[in-house]
Write a protein that holds these residues in place. Structure first.
Motif: not given
Length: 340
Positions: A48-62, A191-201
């Motif tokens: 919940w704190d590392l892998r899921l936000p990282r995956f979602l962030l990679s999807v949003l960036i792509g 590597a520095g993915a957080t839920w805050h960054k996921v929300t912004i994107l």
């Protein structure tokens, strides 16, 4: 494509320094903490704190980079261009380099409560620089009487050369720690993915997606040519301005968080155009899934190929994009009859 993305999400959550079984992953995602064993609680934090936000962030960036690529290629009516042509990447890189090298001096003038928030300032600097250079390029290109695309590309080449020179100068001034930060930022990482960054994107992508109906009609008409679009009742300059602003917003927000990830805006639109056709009504939403799939795959490869170390994701993207771009050029040359 959505099914492939879902499968990639499951793999991203399972694989890594600790491999998680499918049954345990199901419990971690859909059952409450009260139903977990003591051994599964650390795995819950990992997911919940590392892998899921990282995956979602990679999807949003792509998704953001690919969608910007579709818009820019539609605007230029050329499948060989990518968002770097409008100066977003160089502007972000230069601003980030300035912040990395000069942050200590800048923070000496700021109140103590700003300490510990260097990453947020880096993202703000990179995003601001991306939009500023993009606006500068567009301002120059608007002053011509014709040949908007040619002037914008040539200006972008000049700006890229200038930025490379300034980056070299900043690298010369940087110490060892700053030089290492410059290198890693220029190669890209999630590597520095957080839920805050996921929300912004997520907010940025939702905002841009509201323009999809208008963008699809406008870019489809532009494929006939700017003169034909003008005589069909479309305001060509308005289409240019809004398309460049939205593309700059997508690319600037993405690379300000992840660093430079090249070629996504080139590869994904071209593949989707071959699979789905040239209509932007399907290309724009499909680019969100296609870009997310590509970057999530690259991120999973980056953190598993040289385990326990981690490759910068920009290396994976450039390794795929360079040969792909060359193949596109050779294919275009053959169509023109220059190669026999």
């Amino acid at each position: 494509m959505g099914i492939f993305l879902l499968c990639m999400g499951v793999l991203s959550l399972r694989l890594g320094s600790v491999t998680i079984s499918l049954s345990e992953l199901y419990r971690l995602l859909f059952l409450g903490e009260d139903s977990l064993s003591l051994l599964e609680v650390p795995h819950s934090l990992l997911v919940w704190d590392l892998r899921l936000p990282r995956f979602l962030l990679s999807v949003l960036i792509g998704a953001g980079l690919a969608c910007a690529g579709v818009c820019i290629q539609g605007l230029f009516r050329n499948p060989l261009v990518e968002p770097g042509f409008i100066g977003v990447g160089p502007g972000a890189a230069l601003s980030a380099a300035v912040w990395i090298v000069c942050s200590e001096k800048i923070f000496s003038f700021l109140p103590p409560e700003f300490r510990g928030k260097e990453s947020y300032f880096l993202q703000a600097f990179a995003f601001g620089g991306a939009l500023l250079v993009s606006f500068f390029l567009h301002l120059i290109s608007r002053r011509e009487g014709g040949g908007f695309s040619l002037v914008l590309v040539l200006t972008g080449i000049a700006v890229n050369a200038t930025v490379i020179s300034l980056l070299g100068f900043l690298s010369y001034l940087a110490d060892d720690a700053q030089l290492r930060n410059l290198t890693f930022w220029s190669l890209g990482s999630i590597a520095g993915a957080t839920w805050h960054k996921v929300t912004i994107l997520s907010i940025v992508l939702i905002f841009v997606s509201l323009f999809f109906p208008w963008l699809s009609r406008s870019l489809d008409v532009l494929t006939l040519g700017e003169a034909e679009a003008f005589y069909s009742g479309f305001q060509v300059k308005r289409i240019r301005n809004i398309t460049i602003i939205l593309s700059s917003l997508l690319v600037g927000s993405s690379i300000s968080i992840s660093g430079n990830i090249a070629f996504v805006g080139l590869i994904v639109p071209h593949i989707l155009r071959m699979l789905l056709g040239p209509g932007h009504r399907t290309l724009l939403p499909a680019s969100l899934l296609g870009g997310g799939l590509l970057v999530s795959c690259a991120d999973l490869a980056a953190r598993t190929i040289v385990f326990p170390s981690e490759l910068p994701i920009g290396i994976i993207a450039a390794g795929l994009g360079g040969p792909f771009f060359l193949s596109l050029i050779l294919k275009a040359k053959r169509k023109e009859g220059e190669f026999r």
